[in-house]
Motif scaffolding. Sequence first.
Motif, PDB file in Angstrom:
ATOM      1  N   HIS A  94      -3.930  -1.200  -6.994  1.00 17.97           N
ATOM      2  CA  HIS A  94      -5.196  -0.731  -6.430  1.00 17.97           C
ATOM      3  C   HIS A  94      -5.273  -0.944  -4.914  1.00 17.97           C
ATOM      4  N   ARG A  95      -4.913  -2.131  -4.467  1.00 19.26           N
ATOM      5  CA  ARG A  95      -4.831  -2.422  -3.027  1.00 19.26           C
ATOM      6  C   ARG A  95      -3.732  -3.464  -2.809  1.00 19.26           C
ATOM      7  N   PRO A  96      -2.936  -3.308  -1.774  1.00 15.16           N
ATOM      8  CA  PRO A  96      -1.858  -4.264  -1.512  1.00 15.16           C
ATOM      9  C   PRO A  96      -2.368  -5.496  -0.760  1.00 15.16           C
ATOM     10  N   ILE A  97      -3.269  -6.237  -1.413  1.00 13.06           N
ATOM     11  CA  ILE A  97      -3.886  -7.421  -0.802  1.00 13.06           C
ATOM     12  C   ILE A  97      -3.921  -8.548  -1.837  1.00 13.06           C
ATOM     13  N   THR A 127      -0.775   1.363   3.580  1.00 13.63           N
ATOM     14  CA  THR A 127      -0.469   1.844   4.924  1.00 13.63           C
ATOM     15  C   THR A 127       0.938   2.447   4.913  1.00 13.63           C
ATOM     16  N   LEU A 128       1.312   3.080   6.016  1.00 13.28           N
ATOM     17  CA  LEU A 128       2.678   3.597   6.117  1.00 13.28           C
ATOM     18  C   LEU A 128       3.697   2.483   5.974  1.00 13.28           C
ATOM     19  N   ALA A 129       3.415   1.340   6.592  1.00 15.17           N
ATOM     20  CA  ALA A 129       4.335   0.208   6.488  1.00 15.17           C
ATOM     21  C   ALA A 129       4.440  -0.275   5.041  1.00 15.17           C
ATOM     22  N   ASP A 130       3.295  -0.363   4.362  1.00 14.41           N
ATOM     23  CA  ASP A 130       3.295  -0.766   2.954  1.00 14.41           C
ATOM     24  C   ASP A 130       4.103   0.215   2.108  1.00 14.41           C
ATOM     25  N   LEU A 131       3.943   1.503   2.389  1.00 16.16           N
ATOM     26  CA  LEU A 131       4.679   2.522   1.644  1.00 16.16           C
ATOM     27  C   LEU A 131       6.182   2.384   1.865  1.00 16.16           C
ATOM     28  N   GLY A 132       6.579   2.104   3.097  1.00 16.75           N
ATOM     29  CA  GLY A 132       7.994   1.931   3.394  1.00 16.75           C
ATOM     30  C   GLY A 132       8.597   0.782   2.609  1.00 16.75           C
ATOM     31  N   THR A 133       7.890  -0.325   2.572  1.00 12.56           N
ATOM     32  CA  THR A 133       8.374  -1.479   1.800  1.00 12.56           C
ATOM     33  C   THR A 133       8.431  -1.154   0.320  1.00 12.56           C
ATOM     34  N   ALA A 134       7.400  -0.487  -0.179  1.00 12.73           N
ATOM     35  CA  ALA A 134       7.354  -0.150  -1.604  1.00 12.73           C
ATOM     36  C   ALA A 134       8.519   0.739  -2.001  1.00 12.73           C
ATOM     37  N   ARG A 135       8.850   1.682  -1.173  1.00 10.46           N
ATOM     38  CA  ARG A 135       9.961   2.586  -1.498  1.00 10.46           C
ATOM     39  C   ARG A 135      11.288   1.842  -1.547  1.00 10.46           C
ATOM     40  N   GLU A 136      11.414   0.798  -0.739  1.00 13.67           N
ATOM     41  CA  GLU A 136      12.653   0.007  -0.756  1.00 13.67           C
ATOM     42  C   GLU A 136      12.761  -0.848  -2.016  1.00 13.67           C
ATOM     43  N   VAL A 137      11.603  -1.296  -2.559  1.00 11.27           N
ATOM     44  CA  VAL A 137      11.614  -2.225  -3.693  1.00 11.27           C
ATOM     45  C   VAL A 137      11.540  -1.505  -5.032  1.00 11.27           C
ATOM     46  N   LEU A 138      10.713  -0.473  -5.111  1.00 14.82           N
ATOM     47  CA  LEU A 138      10.510   0.233  -6.379  1.00 14.82           C
ATOM     48  C   LEU A 138      11.771   0.961  -6.828  1.00 14.82           C
TER      49      LEU A 138
END
Length: 254
Positions: A94-97, A127-138
């Motif tokens: 829901h939120r990356p917090i 955020t864009l930064a959060d999305l970048g990290t998520a794509r690396e991990v998922l």
Amino acid sequence: MNLPAVGLGTMGIEEPAPIETALELGYRHLDTAQIYGNEAVVGEAIARSDVPREALTVATKVWADSLAPADVRRTTAESLDRLGLASVDLLYVHRPIETYDPETTLPAFDALREAGTVRGVGLSNFTLADLGTAREVLDAPIAAHQVEFHPLFQPDALLDHARERGYPLVAYSPLAGGRVRDVEEVVAVAEKHDATPEAVSIAWLCGKENVVPIPKASSRAHLEANLAARDLDLDDEDVRAIDGIERTEELFPE
């Protein structure tokens, strides 16, 4: 993930009847969340409806206090129980917090997908930064990213990211909490087309590649109008006028 052009946001809906009506009218994408406190209401509407389960896209979200792996598993099972479903089509962070840790949270979502408990892993308010990290991990592809999106808040960079990587941007609060009826540029387009500002806002979003609005509505009239808005044809001048709105109002900042 392919999603219907217009979905139903259910935040604040406390009875199954409006959702039953939405399904009767042709809505096939229902969006809820643990924090909304109405997953059981959505589930009851699905159970009462004649629409086959396989025809529906059902989405829910794990709240920020439950993103540790054990909590992801536990609360997702609780969500499924409330919904009365064996699986959901979209499960969002829901939120990356708060308890979110991409290195532990996202593998828990991957595991649910591999087990068949969820069909797609979604992200929300990243955020864009959060999305970048998520794509690396998922391991799973991003099935959808849900964000606030309306004429007064236009997250263009996030839309570009969705388009470049081929996933839908799901637009919540597409009517800006009713504020679109007071936005001069939207009102002008509405008058030109003999339409409502709300219809124009939904049509404007539907006309954008990779964008899926999920307006909330409770009355049959509003449910019908929101669904019909997908067929309102805006011209390039209309789109430029709304795209160019400089006033900014974010309803749900972090």
